[in-house]
Design a protein around this motif. Structure first.
Motif, short mmCIF file in Angstrom:
data_model
loop_
_atom_site.label_atom_id
_atom_site.label_comp_id
_atom_site.label_asym_id
_atom_site.label_seq_id
_atom_site.Cartn_x
_atom_site.Cartn_y
_atom_site.Cartn_z
N ARG A 40 0.83 -1.21 0.00
CA ARG A 40 0.00 0.00 0.00
C ARG A 40 0.86 1.25 0.00
N GLY A 41 1.92 1.20 0.80
CA GLY A 41 2.82 2.36 0.86
C GLY A 41 3.46 2.64 -0.49
N ALA A 42 3.89 1.58 -1.18
CA ALA A 42 4.51 1.74 -2.51
C ALA A 42 3.49 2.28 -3.50
N ARG A 43 2.25 1.76 -3.49
CA ARG A 43 1.21 2.26 -4.42
C ARG A 43 0.87 3.71 -4.12
N LEU A 44 0.82 4.06 -2.86
CA LEU A 44 0.52 5.45 -2.49
C LEU A 44 1.63 6.38 -3.00
N GLU A 45 2.87 5.95 -2.83
CA GLU A 45 3.98 6.78 -3.33
C GLU A 45 3.90 6.93 -4.85
N GLU A 46 3.58 5.82 -5.53
CA GLU A 46 3.45 5.87 -6.99
C GLU A 46 2.33 6.82 -7.41
N MET A 47 1.19 6.74 -6.74
CA MET A 47 0.06 7.62 -7.08
C MET A 47 0.40 9.09 -6.79
N GLU A 48 1.10 9.35 -5.70
CA GLU A 48 1.50 10.73 -5.38
C GLU A 48 2.47 11.27 -6.43
N ALA A 49 3.37 10.40 -6.89
CA ALA A 49 4.32 10.82 -7.93
C ALA A 49 3.58 11.14 -9.22
N ARG A 50 2.58 10.31 -9.59
CA ARG A 50 1.79 10.59 -10.80
C ARG A 50 1.01 11.88 -10.65
N ALA A 51 0.42 12.06 -9.45
CA ALA A 51 -0.35 13.29 -9.22
C ALA A 51 0.55 14.51 -9.33
N ALA A 52 1.76 14.40 -8.83
CA ALA A 52 2.70 15.52 -8.91
C ALA A 52 3.06 15.79 -10.36
N LEU A 53 3.26 14.72 -11.15
CA LEU A 53 3.56 14.88 -12.56
C LEU A 53 2.39 15.53 -13.30
N LEU A 54 1.17 15.08 -13.00
CA LEU A 54 -0.02 15.62 -13.65
C LEU A 54 -0.23 17.08 -13.27
N SER A 55 0.01 17.40 -12.03
CA SER A 55 -0.19 18.78 -11.63
C SER A 55 0.89 19.71 -12.21
N ALA A 56 2.01 19.14 -12.54
CA ALA A 56 3.09 19.94 -13.14
C ALA A 56 2.80 20.23 -14.60
N ILE A 57 1.92 19.45 -15.16
CA ILE A 57 1.61 19.64 -16.59
C ILE A 57 0.71 20.78 -16.79
#
Length: 113
Positions: free
Chosen positions: A96-113
């Motif tokens: 769960r921790g790894a998936r949460l980190e992955e989702m946060e990284a994607r959200a950060a990438l999407l918000s940077a776009i």
């Protein structure tokens, strides 16, 4: 004669001792003989009850050993299952921790776009 112990006599064989006691009993009369007979009957009854109790104790001891062994096996099974559950929970939390980190990284990438 404190300095000289009494002589050690050879043991009287049980059959001879019994014959001697029976002879003494035959010489007794009346109430004393009746009382002795009652005591002999009671001794026989108590002896049989003691034998039965020893058999019950032996059976109970065997059952206790069997139950103790079963309890030890079940305790080990429980410990093993608890260890497996704890490992599964840790693995689940790490996943769960790894998936949460992955989702946060994607959200950060999407918000940077």
């Amino acid at each position: 004669s404190f300095l000289h112990p009494p002589p050690i006599l050879p043991p009287i064989p049980p059959q001879e001792r019994l014959e001697h006691l029976n002879a003494q009993l035959g010489q007794l009369e009346g109430p004393q003989r009746h009382t002795i007979e009652q005591l002999r009957i009671e001794l026989d009854r108590v002896g049989r009850a003691e034998s039965a109790a020893r058999i019950e104790l032996s059976v109970a001891s065997a059952k206790l050993a069997e139950c103790t062994e079963l309890l030890e096996r079940k305790t080990e099974d429980k410990r093993s299952a608890s260890d497996q559950l704890y490992t599964m929970l840790l693995d689940s939390e790490e996943g769960r921790g790894a998936r949460l980190e992955e989702m946060e990284a994607r959200a950060a990438l999407l918000s940077a776009i």
